[in-house]
Design an enzyme around this catalytic site. Structure first.
Site, PDB file in Angstrom:
ATOM      1  CG  HIS A 117       3.663  10.527  -3.379  1.00  0.00           C
ATOM      2  ND1 HIS A 117       2.549  10.135  -4.069  1.00  0.00           N
ATOM      3  CD2 HIS A 117       4.611   9.588  -3.635  1.00  0.00           C
ATOM      4  CE1 HIS A 117       2.799   9.007  -4.709  1.00  0.00           C
ATOM      5  NE2 HIS A 117       4.051   8.658  -4.470  1.00  0.00           N
ATOM      6  CG  ASP A 194       1.033  11.293   2.501  1.00  0.00           C
ATOM      7  OD1 ASP A 194       1.121  10.155   2.988  1.00  0.00           O
ATOM      8  OD2 ASP A 194       1.353  11.562   1.329  1.00  0.00           O
ATOM      9  CD  GLN A 197       7.830   6.996   2.134  1.00  0.00           C
ATOM     10  OE1 GLN A 197       8.465   6.243   2.867  1.00  0.00           O
ATOM     11  NE2 GLN A 197       7.587   6.706   0.879  1.00  0.00           N
ATOM     12  CE  LYS A 220       4.504   4.331   0.369  1.00  0.00           C
ATOM     13  NZ  LYS A 220       5.242   4.110  -0.864  1.00  0.00           N
ATOM     14  CB  CYS A 360       5.048   9.942  -7.287  1.00  0.00           C
ATOM     15  SG  CYS A 360       4.890   8.422  -8.207  1.00  0.00           S
TER      16      CYS A 360
END
Ligand code: 7TS
Length: 405
Positions: A117, A194, A197, A220, A360
């Site tokens: 991303h 990261d 997600q 999220k 993105c």
């Protein structure tokens, strides 16, 4: 067709009903989270970490209790390793500015991947520009798999930092973090993960993974917008300079300079988002009650159903793995002769919310040879009825545009 037993926990599904298939962008909030934010403002609101009076102490206690909940949630060694930020983007920038600029130089390499991303790509491009460190990108197979060969080719003696996503927001693939961490640590390089997600969908244990930093966003995982987390190993955070300076992050200040506060406050300048953190605590407690197994099983079952439906439509092409269980609830796709924006707009007219665009992740789009994709993404509150409606409306699109009879 079964309906989700969890939908009733989310006021939005009653007040603004739609088939919501964009949880990778942001999740919906259960009443428990909305109530927690309300309770904070109704019963605890004062500027935390400052006042010596009862209300401020209550605000501080709520804020610090949230930090402890987050530490337990990701199995950090200590709450001091949990820094509250605004979102994953700010967490990643904090590492880039504070660790990257302070530790990298022209002889060094930063290893990342083409599937990142922008939030885990632009900060490292900035570090590269400012320090002269070279950016090296791991290239996955078209289904998103990162091979052992690619890892050993890209992580070398020059590698001084590895920044990688746990789960791709486009392909839904889960990366082999254990192998990446092993390869990076053999070279003495820290790993920035990261988890934007992954954390909402699977157990992420920072000690089991042995990552050096983990970034994720509250929104999220059903928390309010504007609260995010950076986990960092204590010995690394202690050596890093603050990212932002100002109020509340100091021990003492003179006209010449300042002595910074201890962890974690060194990295939390200014009035903090205590209500957001308190909402995040409620979100984690709610998620823990649901359990990751339910999350996984629901997402897998519904992804399988989407795959089955899409495979009947020869003009629909799913990006990434052919295995529905390799998608972690994220299904990006294209449709012959129909722009993804049109797919999304037409579905919207039918009350189905999906995302369309480059997500993105422009370099990944280029790598996959597409301009953009449509993306349906799931969470445990979705059900068979959502998927049935989505598939029914999806197969009407080309007819609606006069491309099918
Ligand atoms: N990293 C990944 C892997 C992401 O998917 C996102 C947001 C971010 C970082 C940034 O998160 P933020 O909360 O700081 O904005 N991804 C998406 C998406 O896929 N659609 O909208 C936002």
């Amino acid at each position: 067709m079964s309906n989700s037993p969890f939908k009733k926990d989310f006021p939005i599904f009653e007040k603004s009903p739609c088939v919501y298939l964009d949880s990778a962008a942001t999740a919906q909030r259960p009443g428990a989270v909305i109530d927690a934010v309300r309770a904070f403002y109704e019963t605890m609101n004062a500027n935390p970490l400052r006042g010596l009076y009862d209300l401020s102490i209550r605000a501080t206690d709520a804020y610090e209790a949230s930090r402890e909940t987050v530490a337990g949630f990701i199995n950090a060694d200590s709450p001091k390793e949990i820094i509250f930020t605004r979102n994953a983007t700010e967490s990643l920038n904090l590492v880039a500015y504070s660790y990257g600029l302070g530790n990298l130089g022209p002889e060094d390499e930063i290893v990342s991947t083409v599937m990142e991303h922008h939030s885990n790509m632009l900060p490292w491009q900035m570090v590269s520009e400012k320090t002269g460190a070279r950016l090296v990108y791991i290239e996955p197979c078209p289904d998103g798999e990162i091979t052992d060969e690619e890892i050993s080719k890209k992580i070398t003696d020059r590698t001084k930092l590895v920044a990688i996503t746990h789960v791709s927001n486009v392909l839904g693939c889960k990366n082999p973090i254990d192998k990446i961490v092993k390869a990076a640590h053999e070279k003495g390089a820290p790993v920035v993960l990261d988890g934007a997600q992954s954390v909402p969908h699977m157990k992420v244990d920072v000690r089991a993974l042995d990552v050096d930093f983990l970034a994720f966003s509250g929104h999220k995982l059903m928390a309010p917008m504007g609260i995010g987390v950076l986990y960092g190993k204590r010995e690394l955070l202690e050596k890093m300079e603050p990212f932002l300076t100002g109020g509340e992050m100091i021990e003492s200040v003179s006209l010449k300079g300042a002595v910074y506060a201890e962890l974690p406050h060194k990295f939390e300048a200014g009035t903090v988002n205590a209500a957001g953190a308190y909402g995040l605590k409620a979100a984690i407690e709610y998620l823990n009650n649901i359990g990751y197994e339910t999350v996984r099983n629901t997402e897998d079952r519904l992804t399988e159903m989407i795959f089955e439906g899409m495979r009947k439509l020869p003009y629909v092409h799913i990006q990434g793995s052919e295995d529905p269980f390799g998608h972690n609830g994220i299904i990006s796709f294209t449709m012959d002769d129909v722009h993804p924006h049109d797919i999304s707009s037409i579905l919207d007219a039918d009350g189905v919310a999906i995302r369309a665009g480059h997500h993105c992740a422009e370099p990944l789009m280029k790598y996959l040879g597409v301009q953009s994709t449509a993306r349906a993404s799931l969470y445990f509150y979705n059900d068979e009825e959502d998927v049935r409606i989505f598939l029914e409306k999806l197969q009407n699109i080309r007819r609606w545009l006069g491309l099918e009879s």
